[in-house]
Design a protein around this motif. Structure first.
Motif, PDB file in Angstrom:
ATOM      1  N   VAL A  39       1.101  -1.116   0.226  1.00 15.64           N
ATOM      2  CA  VAL A  39      -0.003   0.213  -0.028  1.00 15.64           C
ATOM      3  C   VAL A  39       0.742   1.223  -0.087  1.00 15.64           C
ATOM      4  N   LEU A  40       2.059   1.155   0.522  1.00 13.72           N
ATOM      5  CA  LEU A  40       2.931   2.276   0.746  1.00 13.72           C
ATOM      6  C   LEU A  40       3.170   2.850  -0.774  1.00 13.72           C
ATOM      7  N   PRO A  41       3.703   2.304  -1.513  1.00 12.18           N
ATOM      8  CA  PRO A  41       4.335   2.754  -3.048  1.00 12.18           C
ATOM      9  C   PRO A  41       3.029   3.177  -3.953  1.00 12.18           C
ATOM     10  N   ILE A  42       2.174   2.268  -3.673  1.00 12.04           N
ATOM     11  CA  ILE A  42       0.983   2.609  -4.591  1.00 12.04           C
ATOM     12  C   ILE A  42      -0.245   3.595  -4.253  1.00 12.04           C
ATOM     13  N   LEU A  43      -0.025   3.862  -2.784  1.00 10.39           N
ATOM     14  CA  LEU A  43      -1.347   4.819  -2.271  1.00 10.39           C
ATOM     15  C   LEU A  43      -0.611   5.813  -1.615  1.00 10.39           C
ATOM     16  N   VAL A  44       0.185   5.597  -0.591  1.00 14.21           N
ATOM     17  CA  VAL A  44       0.713   6.532   0.239  1.00 14.21           C
ATOM     18  C   VAL A  44       1.809   7.501  -0.289  1.00 14.21           C
ATOM     19  N   VAL A  45       2.566   6.859  -1.071  1.00 14.98           N
ATOM     20  CA  VAL A  45       3.597   7.971  -1.649  1.00 14.98           C
ATOM     21  C   VAL A  45       3.297   8.906  -2.654  1.00 14.98           C
ATOM     22  N   PRO A  46       2.064   8.419  -3.424  1.00 14.61           N
ATOM     23  CA  PRO A  46       1.309   9.615  -4.423  1.00 14.61           C
ATOM     24  C   PRO A  46       0.825  10.565  -3.396  1.00 14.61           C
ATOM     25  N   ALA A  47       0.114  10.231  -2.378  1.00 17.48           N
ATOM     26  CA  ALA A  47      -0.447  11.172  -1.262  1.00 17.48           C
ATOM     27  C   ALA A  47       0.835  11.924  -0.786  1.00 17.48           C
ATOM     28  N   LEU A  48       1.845  11.387  -0.248  1.00 15.99           N
ATOM     29  CA  LEU A  48       3.097  12.313   0.181  1.00 15.99           C
ATOM     30  C   LEU A  48       3.738  13.154  -0.794  1.00 15.99           C
ATOM     31  N   LEU A  49       3.790  12.695  -2.170  1.00 20.97           N
ATOM     32  CA  LEU A  49       4.347  13.558  -3.126  1.00 20.97           C
ATOM     33  C   LEU A  49       3.586  14.894  -3.334  1.00 20.97           C
ATOM     34  N   VAL A  50       2.181  14.637  -3.362  1.00 20.80           N
ATOM     35  CA  VAL A  50       1.302  15.855  -3.680  1.00 20.80           C
ATOM     36  C   VAL A  50       1.150  16.610  -2.375  1.00 20.80           C
ATOM     37  N   SER A  51       1.101  16.100  -1.158  1.00 18.28           N
ATOM     38  CA  SER A  51       1.346  16.875   0.011  1.00 18.28           C
ATOM     39  C   SER A  51       2.548  17.575   0.177  1.00 18.28           C
ATOM     40  N   HIS A  52       3.822  17.046  -0.196  1.00 13.76           N
ATOM     41  CA  HIS A  52       5.056  17.907  -0.153  1.00 13.76           C
ATOM     42  C   HIS A  52       4.878  19.055  -1.237  1.00 13.76           C
ATOM     43  N   ALA A  53       4.376  18.839  -2.186  1.00 16.89           N
ATOM     44  CA  ALA A  53       4.244  19.980  -3.301  1.00 16.89           C
ATOM     45  C   ALA A  53       3.339  21.168  -2.608  1.00 16.89           C
ATOM     46  N   LEU A  54       2.232  20.644  -1.896  1.00 15.06           N
ATOM     47  CA  LEU A  54       1.416  21.633  -1.207  1.00 15.06           C
ATOM     48  C   LEU A  54       2.268  22.414  -0.262  1.00 15.06           C
ATOM     49  N   VAL A  55       3.213  21.765   0.481  1.00 14.77           N
ATOM     50  CA  VAL A  55       3.935  22.392   1.321  1.00 14.77           C
ATOM     51  C   VAL A  55       4.968  23.531   0.750  1.00 14.77           C
ATOM     52  N   PHE A  56       5.294  23.034  -0.351  1.00  9.29           N
ATOM     53  CA  PHE A  56       6.285  23.801  -1.164  1.00  9.29           C
ATOM     54  C   PHE A  56       5.438  25.271  -1.356  1.00  9.29           C
ATOM     55  N   TRP A  57       4.296  24.869  -1.986  1.00  5.96           N
ATOM     56  CA  TRP A  57       3.476  26.030  -2.268  1.00  5.96           C
ATOM     57  C   TRP A  57       3.095  26.984  -1.106  1.00  5.96           C
ATOM     58  N   LEU A  58       2.691  26.439   0.225  1.00  6.36           N
ATOM     59  CA  LEU A  58       2.479  27.082   1.297  1.00  6.36           C
ATOM     60  C   LEU A  58       3.641  27.971   1.439  1.00  6.36           C
ATOM     61  N   LEU A  59       4.905  27.380   1.573  1.00  6.57           N
ATOM     62  CA  LEU A  59       6.187  28.146   2.071  1.00  6.57           C
ATOM     63  C   LEU A  59       6.468  29.341   0.876  1.00  6.57           C
ATOM     64  N   LEU A  60       6.239  29.034  -0.271  1.00 10.13           N
ATOM     65  CA  LEU A  60       6.493  30.213  -1.246  1.00 10.13           C
ATOM     66  C   LEU A  60       5.490  31.068  -1.569  1.00 10.13           C
ATOM     67  N   ARG A  61       4.256  30.781  -1.054  1.00  4.34           N
ATOM     68  CA  ARG A  61       3.298  31.765  -1.470  1.00  4.34           C
ATOM     69  C   ARG A  61       3.081  33.042  -0.699  1.00  4.34           C
ATOM     70  N   ARG A  62       2.568  34.035  -1.137  1.00  5.99           N
ATOM     71  CA  ARG A  62       2.331  35.251  -0.408  1.00  5.99           C
ATOM     72  C   ARG A  62       0.946  34.981   0.670  1.00  5.99           C
ATOM     73  N   PRO A  63       0.941  35.370   1.784  1.00  5.75           N
ATOM     74  CA  PRO A  63       0.247  35.045   2.709  1.00  5.75           C
ATOM     75  C   PRO A  63      -1.139  35.856   2.247  1.00  5.75           C
TER      76      PRO A  63
END
Length: 168
Positions: free
Chosen positions: A135-159
Motif C-alpha cells: 500500500v505504501l508505494p501505490i497509495l501512500v507515496v503518491p499522497a505524500l508527493l502531492v502533500s509535499h508539493a502543497l507544503v512547498f506552495w504554502l512556503l513560497l506563496r504570499r500570505p
C-alpha cells in the motif's frame, strides 16, 4: 500484465487522483487560510510516516527487501515523521521557528521519497513479497508527493490578505 506494470499503473493512477483532489478541493480551501492553519493538517498526515518501518519487520513484510532499500526507507520515514511533529509543535506555539522547521521537514521528507524511489529500482523492490507494505508505494507515496508539493506552495506563496484589508 507484469507485477511491475501493475505497480506503476496503480502508482500513477493514485498520483493523478491525489493531484485532482489537491487542485479541486485542497488548494481552494488552503488559499484563504494563514500559513499555520494551512500547513498543520499536512504535518499531521506526515506524522504517520512511521509506517515506513514496515519494511524492516517480518511481521508486516513476509519477504523483506534488502537492507540497502529497507533501512534508509524506514529510518528516513521515521525521521520525517519526527520532523513533522516537531514542526507541528512550532507551527502551533512558536511562529518564529515554524517556517524554518517546516522547510526542514519538507526538504528531508521529499528527499527521503526520492532516495526510496532510487533504492526501490536499485534493489528491485518489485521482486519481493512486501505484503501489507504494498500500500505504501501505490497509495501512500503518491499522497505524500502531492502533500509535499502543497507544503512547498504554502512556503513560497504570499500570505492571504488580512480580513480587514480585504474589506477595505
Amino acid at each position: 500484465m507484469s507485477a511491475i506494470a501493475v505497480m506503476y499503473t496503480e502508482f500513477y493512477m493514485s498520483l493523478a487522483a491525489f493531484v485532482l483532489i489537491a487542485a479541486w478541493y485542497v488548494v481552494p480551501a488552503l488559499r484563504a487560510r494563514p500559513f499555520h492553519a494551512a500547513v498543520a493538517p499536512i504535518l499531521l498526515l506526515h506524522s504517520f510516516r512511521h509506517f515506513g518501518l514496515f519494511y524492516i519487520t517480518t511481521m508486516a513484510v513476509p519477504s523483506p527487501p534488502p537492507l540497502g532499500f529497507a533501512a534508509p526507507t524506514a529510518y528516513g520515514d521515521v525521521a520525517t515523521a519526527l520532523l513533522a511533529l516537531i514542526a507541528l509543535v512550532a507551527v502551533r506555539r512558536s511562529r518564529r521557528l515554524a517556517v524554518p522547521l517546516v522547510w526542514a521537514f519538507n526538504l528531508v521528507g521529499f528527499i527521503d521519497l526520492g532516495v526510496a524511489a532510487v533504492n526501490a529500482q536499485r534493489y528491485g523492490l518489485a521482486a519481493y513479497s512486501i505484503g501489507v507494505a504494498y500500500v505504501l508505494p501505490i497509495l501512500v507515496v503518491p499522497a505524500l508527493l502531492v502533500s509535499h508539493a502543497l507544503v512547498f506552495w504554502l512556503l513560497l506563496r504570499r500570505p492571504p490578505p488580512a480580513p480587514e484589508a480585504a474589506a477595505a
